[in-house]
Design a protein around this motif. Structure first.
Motif, mmCIF file in Angstrom:
data_model
loop_
_atom_site.group_PDB
_atom_site.id
_atom_site.type_symbol
_atom_site.label_atom_id
_atom_site.label_comp_id
_atom_site.label_asym_id
_atom_site.label_seq_id
_atom_site.Cartn_x
_atom_site.Cartn_y
_atom_site.Cartn_z
ATOM 1 N N VAL A 72 -30.598 32.849 68.481
ATOM 2 C CA VAL A 72 -29.086 33.331 68.730
ATOM 3 C C VAL A 72 -28.290 33.029 67.523
ATOM 4 O O VAL A 72 -28.740 32.187 66.792
ATOM 5 C CB VAL A 72 -28.409 32.742 70.012
ATOM 6 N N ARG A 73 -27.066 33.960 67.257
ATOM 7 C CA ARG A 73 -26.386 33.456 66.214
ATOM 8 C C ARG A 73 -24.937 32.723 66.862
ATOM 9 O O ARG A 73 -24.829 32.766 68.143
ATOM 10 C CB ARG A 73 -25.903 34.772 65.516
ATOM 11 N N SER A 74 -24.082 32.267 65.768
ATOM 12 C CA SER A 74 -23.111 31.355 66.173
ATOM 13 C C SER A 74 -22.086 32.281 66.876
ATOM 14 O O SER A 74 -21.283 31.616 67.644
ATOM 15 C CB SER A 74 -22.379 31.002 64.815
ATOM 16 N N PHE A 75 -21.739 33.562 66.578
ATOM 17 C CA PHE A 75 -20.677 34.505 67.182
ATOM 18 C C PHE A 75 -21.487 35.224 68.220
ATOM 19 O O PHE A 75 -22.399 36.232 67.791
ATOM 20 C CB PHE A 75 -19.854 34.891 66.319
ATOM 21 N N GLU A 76 -20.688 35.769 69.205
ATOM 22 C CA GLU A 76 -21.386 36.718 70.224
ATOM 23 C C GLU A 76 -21.479 38.080 69.684
ATOM 24 O O GLU A 76 -22.463 38.887 70.230
ATOM 25 C CB GLU A 76 -20.582 36.480 71.559
ATOM 26 N N GLU A 77 -20.815 38.598 68.774
ATOM 27 C CA GLU A 77 -20.952 39.786 68.091
ATOM 28 C C GLU A 77 -21.958 39.967 66.998
ATOM 29 O O GLU A 77 -22.592 41.139 66.983
ATOM 30 C CB GLU A 77 -19.533 40.298 67.486
ATOM 31 N N ASP A 78 -22.712 39.072 66.707
ATOM 32 C CA ASP A 78 -23.619 38.833 65.546
ATOM 33 C C ASP A 78 -24.904 39.081 66.333
ATOM 34 O O ASP A 78 -25.311 38.451 67.557
ATOM 35 C CB ASP A 78 -23.622 37.382 65.035
ATOM 36 N N ALA A 80 -29.099 38.936 67.069
ATOM 37 C CA ALA A 80 -30.083 37.748 66.807
ATOM 38 C C ALA A 80 -30.702 37.601 65.683
ATOM 39 O O ALA A 80 -30.776 38.936 65.074
ATOM 40 C CB ALA A 80 -31.192 38.179 68.197
#
Length: 172
Positions: A72-78, A80
Motif C-alpha cells: 500500500v501507499r501512504s495516501f489513499e488516492e495513491d 498500490a
C-alpha cells in the motif's frame, strides 16, 4: 429407488473423475516444472568469474529467491506499489529469507518468492529493521515440491576487509 441409486452412482463416478482429473493435472504440472532448467544450470566458469565461483554459485543458487511485492501507499488516492527484489534463504527449516528493508515495504504487503525451479510461494513479512536496510520474509518450507531447499548461513565473524565477494541474484 433404482433411478436414485443410478444417479448416486453417476455422481460418485463424476466426482472420482474430477478428483483423478485434478490429480492428473497436478502430476502433469509437476512433471512440466521438473523439466524446466534450474537457474543454476546456466552458470559457467566464464560467467561466474572462475571455476571455483561457478561451483559455489551453482551449489547456493537454490537459496536465492526472486521477490515480487505489492504494498500500500501512504495516501489513499495513491495506487498500490509493486517492487521486485532478491533475497536469500538463511534458515531453510523455519523458512526465513533475508532481503533489503525497502523490499519488505513499510505497511501491509502481498508478496511471493520464486525459487530455483521456478516455484512460487507466498511469503509474509517477519521483520523490518528500523535503522538498517534489511528485513526478513517467512515462507512454509513444506510447500516446496521441486526445489531442493538450501540456505546461506550468516557468519559475520568471518567477514574480513579485502575478502573477495560476488553478488548474485535471481531474475526469475
Amino acid at each position: 429407488a433404482a433411478p436414485a441409486a443410478a444417479l448416486a452412482a453417476s455422481a460418485a463416478a463424476a466426482a472420482a473423475t474430477t478428483v483423478s482429473g485434478a490429480s492428473a493435472a497436478f502430476v502433469e504440472q509437476s512433471a512440466r516444472l521438473a523439466k524446466r532448467p534450474r537457474l543454476a544450470d546456466s552458470v559457467t566458469a566464464a560467467s561466474a568469474g572462475g571455476g571455483e565461483w561457478a561451483e559455489v554459485i551453482s551449489r547456493l543458487q537454490p537459496a536465492i529467491v526472486a521477490l515480487k511485492v505489492t504494498t500500500v501507499r501512504s495516501f489513499e488516492e495513491d495506487p498500490a506499489a509493486s517492487a521486485l527484489g532478491t533475497g536469500f534463504v538463511v534458515d531453510k527449516v523455519r523458512g526465513l529469507i533475508l532481503t533489503n528493508r525497502h523490499i519488505t515495504g513499510v505497511g501491509p504487503v502481498r508478496a511471493t518468492a520464486t525459487f530455483d525451479r521456478h516455484e512460487e510461494l507466498e511469503v509474509e513479512v517477519l521483520y523490518r529493521d528500523p535503522v538498517h536496510d534489511f528485513g526478513f520474509f517467512r515462507y512454509d518450507p513444506a510447500k516446496l515440491r521441486l526445489t531442493r531447499c538450501e540456505e546461506i548461513q550468516l557468519d559475520p565473524q568471518s567477514l574480513v576487509v579485502g575478502i573477495e565477494i560476488r553478488v548474485i541474484g535471481n531474475d526469475a
